[in-house]
Design a protein around this motif. Structure first.
Motif, PDB file in Angstrom:
ATOM      1  N   PRO A  66      38.986  51.001  37.754  1.00  0.00           N
ATOM      2  CA  PRO A  66      38.500  50.751  36.456  1.00  0.00           C
ATOM      3  C   PRO A  66      39.200  50.456  35.179  1.00  0.00           C
ATOM      4  N   ARG A  67      39.868  51.028  35.181  1.00  0.00           N
ATOM      5  CA  ARG A  67      41.032  50.903  34.164  1.00  0.00           C
ATOM      6  C   ARG A  67      41.881  49.739  34.749  1.00  0.00           C
ATOM      7  N   GLN A  68      42.024  48.776  35.846  1.00  0.00           N
ATOM      8  CA  GLN A  68      43.190  48.289  36.243  1.00  0.00           C
ATOM      9  C   GLN A  68      41.920  46.532  36.415  1.00  0.00           C
ATOM     10  N   ARG A  69      40.892  46.826  36.205  1.00  0.00           N
ATOM     11  CA  ARG A  69      39.804  45.789  36.195  1.00  0.00           C
ATOM     12  C   ARG A  69      39.818  45.421  34.588  1.00  0.00           C
ATOM     13  N   ARG A  70      39.968  46.898  33.606  1.00  0.00           N
ATOM     14  CA  ARG A  70      39.681  46.726  31.806  1.00  0.00           C
ATOM     15  C   ARG A  70      40.608  45.527  31.864  1.00  0.00           C
TER      16      ARG A  70
ATOM     17  N   ARG B 107      52.621  40.161  37.130  1.00  0.00           N
ATOM     18  CA  ARG B 107      53.151  41.557  37.517  1.00  0.00           C
ATOM     19  C   ARG B 107      51.542  42.269  37.824  1.00  0.00           C
ATOM     20  N   VAL B 108      50.270  42.746  36.620  1.00  0.00           N
ATOM     21  CA  VAL B 108      49.768  43.062  36.913  1.00  0.00           C
ATOM     22  C   VAL B 108      49.147  42.675  37.963  1.00  0.00           C
TER      23      VAL B 108
ATOM     24  N   GLU C 276      47.251  44.692  40.948  1.00  0.00           N
ATOM     25  CA  GLU C 276      46.505  44.104  41.827  1.00  0.00           C
ATOM     26  C   GLU C 276      45.854  44.435  43.343  1.00  0.00           C
ATOM     27  N   SER C 277      46.297  42.935  43.669  1.00  0.00           N
ATOM     28  CA  SER C 277      46.438  42.845  45.253  1.00  0.00           C
ATOM     29  C   SER C 277      46.744  43.565  46.032  1.00  0.00           C
ATOM     30  N   ARG C 278      47.302  44.853  46.057  1.00  0.00           N
ATOM     31  CA  ARG C 278      47.479  45.530  46.856  1.00  0.00           C
ATOM     32  C   ARG C 278      46.969  47.521  47.092  1.00  0.00           C
ATOM     33  N   ARG C 279      46.931  46.931  45.971  1.00  0.00           N
ATOM     34  CA  ARG C 279      45.362  47.681  46.494  1.00  0.00           C
ATOM     35  C   ARG C 279      44.200  47.147  46.674  1.00  0.00           C
ATOM     36  N   LEU C 280      43.243  47.873  48.126  1.00  0.00           N
ATOM     37  CA  LEU C 280      41.883  46.603  48.005  1.00  0.00           C
ATOM     38  C   LEU C 280      40.644  46.977  47.215  1.00  0.00           C
TER      39      LEU C 280
ATOM     40  N   HIS D 259      52.857  35.914  28.555  1.00  0.00           N
ATOM     41  CA  HIS D 259      51.751  36.251  29.207  1.00  0.00           C
ATOM     42  C   HIS D 259      51.806  36.238  30.551  1.00  0.00           C
ATOM     43  N   SER D 260      52.122  35.237  31.104  1.00  0.00           N
ATOM     44  CA  SER D 260      52.056  34.313  32.144  1.00  0.00           C
ATOM     45  C   SER D 260      53.225  35.900  32.765  1.00  0.00           C
ATOM     46  N   ALA D 261      53.929  36.113  32.786  1.00  0.00           N
ATOM     47  CA  ALA D 261      54.505  37.372  33.615  1.00  0.00           C
ATOM     48  C   ALA D 261      54.550  38.481  33.927  1.00  0.00           C
ATOM     49  N   VAL D 262      53.702  38.536  32.280  1.00  0.00           N
ATOM     50  CA  VAL D 262      53.059  39.798  32.630  1.00  0.00           C
ATOM     51  C   VAL D 262      51.607  39.754  33.328  1.00  0.00           C
TER      52      VAL D 262
END
Length: 168
Positions: free
Chosen positions: A155-159, A142-143, A147-151, A136-139
């Motif tokens: 909505p899909r990424q937040r979910r 990565r997520v 996310e931090s690469r995009r400003l 879980h921590s590894a995933v």
């Protein structure tokens, strides 16, 4: 020796603190699940379930075996730990209510001592999650990197991020 030295732990010890409970709970649940899913084990447990009033026995044995096996594997790997812990709490509560409760606390007399210990471990994992040394921590790392690469987060990424937090 000052008090600060006694209470401070290296970060690797803090990270590893949830491994023993996860591995002990996971291995126990895998063994219990596999014993119910073996061909001879399913028939044997089905008769026992029906004696307890859980009918029809065979489907409930298979469902319980699958839940215990998946909960065990999830606990060991540290992915979907919270749903796994919830499954353990449910199976152990039913085991205490139907089998071990009337026999008292003492495990050597068939009591609920062992079930209580499994439930306590599961409750701890339900509240805390799998810890840093987990799939879980590894995933999650990565997520969050993605996310931090995009400003702005879509909505899909937040979910996806919220789902990871819920699953633990």
């Amino acid at each position: 020796m000052n008090m600060a030295t006694l209470t401070e732990q290296p970060s690797i010890l803090k990270a590893a603190a949830l491994l023993p409970p996860r591995l002990s709970l996971g291995s126990t649940m895998v063994v219990h699940g596999v014993s119910k899913l073996r061909p001879g084990g399913t028939a044997q447990h089905a008769g026992f379930f029906e004696q307890l009033g859980i009918k029809p026995g065979k489907p409930w044995v298979i469902a319980t075996g699958v839940a215990e096996l998946l909960a065990g594997v999830s606990s060991i790997l540290g992915i979907a730990t919270r749903p796994a812990a919830l499954a353990v709490l449910v199976t152990q509560a039913i085991a205490v209510a139907k089998v071990h409760g009337p026999k008292g606390f003492d495990n050597t007399k068939g009591g609920f001592e062992f079930n209580l210990a499994l439930g306590a471990i599961a409750l701890g994992l339900l509240l805390r999650g799998p810890g840093p040394l987990s799939v879980h921590s590894a995933v999650e790392r990565r997520v969050k990197r993605k996310e931090s690469r995009r400003l702005r987060l879509l909505p899909r990424q937040r979910r996806r991020s919220v789902l990871l937090d819920v699953l633990g």
